[in-house]
Design a protein around this motif. Structure first.
Motif, PDB file in Angstrom:
ATOM      1  N   ARG A 139       0.824  -1.210   0.000  1.00 18.43           N
ATOM      2  CA  ARG A 139       0.000   0.000   0.000  1.00 18.43           C
ATOM      3  C   ARG A 139       0.857   1.259   0.000  1.00 18.43           C
ATOM      4  N   ILE A 140       1.821   1.295   0.908  1.00 13.41           N
ATOM      5  CA  ILE A 140       2.617   2.521   1.041  1.00 13.41           C
ATOM      6  C   ILE A 140       3.740   2.616   0.010  1.00 13.41           C
ATOM      7  N   TRP A 141       4.368   1.486  -0.325  1.00 18.34           N
ATOM      8  CA  TRP A 141       5.565   1.508  -1.159  1.00 18.34           C
ATOM      9  C   TRP A 141       5.355   1.040  -2.595  1.00 18.34           C
ATOM     10  N   LYS A 142       4.138   0.813  -2.981  1.00 16.15           N
ATOM     11  CA  LYS A 142       3.838   0.486  -4.375  1.00 16.15           C
ATOM     12  C   LYS A 142       2.641   1.277  -4.886  1.00 16.15           C
ATOM     13  N   GLU A 143       1.617   1.404  -4.023  1.00 18.32           N
ATOM     14  CA  GLU A 143       0.371   2.022  -4.451  1.00 18.32           C
ATOM     15  C   GLU A 143       0.187   3.444  -3.926  1.00 18.32           C
ATOM     16  N   ASP A 144       1.105   3.908  -3.064  1.00 14.24           N
ATOM     17  CA  ASP A 144       1.025   5.255  -2.481  1.00 14.24           C
ATOM     18  C   ASP A 144      -0.320   5.480  -1.805  1.00 14.24           C
ATOM     19  N   LYS A 145      -0.721   4.528  -0.960  1.00 15.14           N
ATOM     20  CA  LYS A 145      -1.982   4.614  -0.255  1.00 15.14           C
ATOM     21  C   LYS A 145      -1.754   4.720   1.250  1.00 15.14           C
ATOM     22  N   ASP A 146      -2.779   5.138   1.928  1.00  8.92           N
ATOM     23  CA  ASP A 146      -2.739   5.331   3.375  1.00  8.92           C
ATOM     24  C   ASP A 146      -2.628   3.994   4.120  1.00  8.92           C
ATOM     25  N   ILE A 147      -1.929   4.002   5.264  1.00 16.64           N
ATOM     26  CA  ILE A 147      -1.864   2.817   6.128  1.00 16.64           C
ATOM     27  C   ILE A 147      -2.211   3.171   7.571  1.00 16.64           C
ATOM     28  N   THR A 148      -2.870   4.326   7.761  1.00 14.38           N
ATOM     29  CA  THR A 148      -3.131   4.792   9.125  1.00 14.38           C
ATOM     30  C   THR A 148      -4.590   4.644   9.553  1.00 14.38           C
ATOM     31  N   LYS A 149      -5.522   4.632   8.609  1.00 15.72           N
ATOM     32  CA  LYS A 149      -6.949   4.622   8.942  1.00 15.72           C
ATOM     33  C   LYS A 149      -7.481   3.192   9.036  1.00 15.72           C
ATOM     34  N   PRO A 150      -8.508   2.979   9.849  1.00 17.21           N
ATOM     35  CA  PRO A 150      -9.099   1.635   9.972  1.00 17.21           C
ATOM     36  C   PRO A 150      -9.526   1.046   8.635  1.00 17.21           C
ATOM     37  N   GLU A 151     -10.103   1.868   7.752  1.00 21.05           N
ATOM     38  CA  GLU A 151     -10.528   1.349   6.455  1.00 21.05           C
ATOM     39  C   GLU A 151      -9.339   0.932   5.589  1.00 21.05           C
ATOM     40  N   SER A 152      -8.210   1.610   5.772  1.00 18.75           N
ATOM     41  CA  SER A 152      -6.995   1.243   5.038  1.00 18.75           C
ATOM     42  C   SER A 152      -6.458  -0.098   5.526  1.00 18.75           C
ATOM     43  N   LEU A 153      -6.445  -0.271   6.828  1.00 19.77           N
ATOM     44  CA  LEU A 153      -5.996  -1.540   7.411  1.00 19.77           C
ATOM     45  C   LEU A 153      -6.927  -2.674   6.994  1.00 19.77           C
ATOM     46  N   SER A 154      -8.218  -2.371   6.931  1.00 15.91           N
ATOM     47  CA  SER A 154      -9.201  -3.379   6.520  1.00 15.91           C
ATOM     48  C   SER A 154      -8.957  -3.821   5.080  1.00 15.91           C
ATOM     49  N   GLU A 155      -8.692  -2.881   4.188  1.00 13.40           N
ATOM     50  CA  GLU A 155      -8.441  -3.212   2.785  1.00 13.40           C
ATOM     51  C   GLU A 155      -7.213  -4.114   2.651  1.00 13.40           C
ATOM     52  N   ALA A 156      -6.156  -3.783   3.389  1.00 15.39           N
ATOM     53  CA  ALA A 156      -4.939  -4.594   3.336  1.00 15.39           C
ATOM     54  C   ALA A 156      -5.205  -6.000   3.867  1.00 15.39           C
ATOM     55  N   ALA A 157      -5.948  -6.092   4.963  1.00 10.36           N
ATOM     56  CA  ALA A 157      -6.235  -7.392   5.570  1.00 10.36           C
ATOM     57  C   ALA A 157      -7.128  -8.244   4.672  1.00 10.36           C
ATOM     58  N   LEU A 158      -8.081  -7.626   3.983  1.00 10.25           N
ATOM     59  CA  LEU A 158      -8.931  -8.356   3.044  1.00 10.25           C
ATOM     60  C   LEU A 158      -8.096  -8.955   1.919  1.00 10.25           C
ATOM     61  N   LYS A 159      -7.163  -8.163   1.385  1.00  6.42           N
ATOM     62  CA  LYS A 159      -6.274  -8.660   0.335  1.00  6.42           C
ATOM     63  C   LYS A 159      -5.389  -9.792   0.839  1.00  6.42           C
ATOM     64  N   ALA A 160      -5.096  -9.765   2.141  1.00  5.66           N
ATOM     65  CA  ALA A 160      -4.258 -10.803   2.747  1.00  5.66           C
ATOM     66  C   ALA A 160      -5.046 -12.078   3.028  1.00  5.66           C
ATOM     67  N   GLY A 161      -6.358 -12.041   2.800  1.00  2.00           N
ATOM     68  CA  GLY A 161      -7.164 -13.245   2.959  1.00  2.00           C
ATOM     69  C   GLY A 161      -7.959 -13.352   4.237  1.00  2.00           C
ATOM     70  N   LEU A 162      -7.978 -12.302   5.055  1.00  2.00           N
ATOM     71  CA  LEU A 162      -8.749 -12.340   6.294  1.00  2.00           C
ATOM     72  C   LEU A 162     -10.216 -12.020   6.013  1.00  2.00           C
ATOM     73  N   SER A 163     -11.093 -12.530   6.848  1.00  2.00           N
ATOM     74  CA  SER A 163     -12.519 -12.294   6.682  1.00  2.00           C
ATOM     75  C   SER A 163     -12.919 -10.981   7.347  1.00  2.00           C
ATOM     76  N   ASN A 164     -14.103 -10.479   7.006  1.00  2.00           N
ATOM     77  CA  ASN A 164     -14.596  -9.233   7.595  1.00  2.00           C
ATOM     78  C   ASN A 164     -14.746  -9.355   9.106  1.00  2.00           C
ATOM     79  N   SER A 165     -15.206 -10.500   9.571  1.00  2.00           N
ATOM     80  CA  SER A 165     -15.381 -10.685  11.012  1.00  2.00           C
ATOM     81  C   SER A 165     -14.026 -10.710  11.724  1.00  2.00           C
ATOM     82  N   GLU A 166     -13.043 -11.352  11.110  1.00  2.00           N
ATOM     83  CA  GLU A 166     -11.701 -11.380  11.694  1.00  2.00           C
ATOM     84  C   GLU A 166     -11.119  -9.971  11.757  1.00  2.00           C
ATOM     85  N   ILE A 167     -11.306  -9.213  10.689  1.00  2.00           N
ATOM     86  CA  ILE A 167     -10.759  -7.857  10.629  1.00  2.00           C
ATOM     87  C   ILE A 167     -11.395  -6.961  11.690  1.00  2.00           C
ATOM     88  N   LYS A 168     -12.702  -7.069  11.850  1.00  2.00           N
ATOM     89  CA  LYS A 168     -13.388  -6.272  12.868  1.00  2.00           C
ATOM     90  C   LYS A 168     -12.824  -6.567  14.257  1.00  2.00           C
TER      91      LYS A 168
END
Length: 228
Positions: free
Chosen positions: A126-155
């Motif tokens: 996110r930060i070193w390829k896509e120039d995206k935020d890594i500080t907000k909850p929604e940003s962390l959620s997007e990264a975790a979803l791509k990593a294969g975690l479920s919505n319930s796990e992320i919450k």
């Protein structure tokens, strides 16, 4: 039978050099006779605790770093592009919430660091390829979803990441890195015959291999050749 050597990798996803070190160590986990333990920590705490200065405060060092990252990206085979404003991404926004989230992933995961590895990699991208935020909850959620975690796990992980337990664990890992002598990341601590040896940076793999009795086969080792 030779016992496996343990290597702890202390890192922060805000650090591009940690990204290179992380990918190389993940590759060599399958080449060397080692147990790799991922240790998410907070680079800001390391810099403050060790009295070190960020590269952005030394103009020539910062200019060199931007060129160096391009060369290292090609050498290590790790896709990396500097954010539009790297100083803001690294030192103004920082990575505290991201590293608390990764620490929460590590706390919940049992039997290895697979999810920790996947989530860390997505945050680096996110930060070193896509120039995206890594500080907000929604940003962390997007990264975790791509990593294969479920919505319930992320919450659950987002809630856990703001707890005193996780804050203390991240502080503890950062303090442990300082006690090993860290002044920046990546930092590898190799445990061989009960003795810890600390190596700093993404340019010490050949020396580290020599010290632990393994062979350095370059940044992108051929696994079949490594077994010969």
């Amino acid at each position: 039978m030779t016992s496996r050597k343990v290597i702890e990798l202390f890192y922060d996803v805000v650090s591009p050099y940690s990204y290179f070190g992380f990918e190389v160590m993940c590759r060599y986990r399958h080449v060397w006779n080692i147990e790799l333990i991922l240790r998410p920590a907070f680079l800001g705490g390391i810099m403050q605790g060790a009295g070190n200065k960020p590269p952005g405060l030394v103009p020539n060092k910062f200019l060199y770093m931007t060129k160096d990252m391009t060369r290292l990206s090609e050498y290590f085979g790790v896709p990396l592009e500097a954010p539009a404003n790297p100083f803001e991404a690294m030192f103004e926004k920082g990575s505290l919430s991201a590293m608390r989230f990764v620490t929460a992933v590590k706390e919940k995961e049992k039997g290895g660091d697979k999810q920790v590895e996947q989530v860390s990699r997505e945050l680096w991208r996110r930060i070193w390829k896509e120039d995206k935020d890594i500080t907000k909850p929604e940003s962390l959620s997007e990264a975790a979803l791509k990593a294969g975690l479920s919505n319930s796990e992320i919450k659950e992980l987002l809630e856990l990441s703001t707890s005193k337990e996780i804050k203390d664990k991240l502080k503890g890992a950062t303090q442990e890195a300082l006690e090993h002598g860290s002044f920046g990341f990546p930092m590898m601590v190799c445990h061989v015959n009960g003795k810890p040896e600390m190596f700093f940076g993404s340019d010490r793999f050949e020396l580290m291999a020599h010290c632990i009795g393994e062979k350095w086969l370059g940044p992108q080792p051929n696994l079949s050749a490594a077994k010969l």
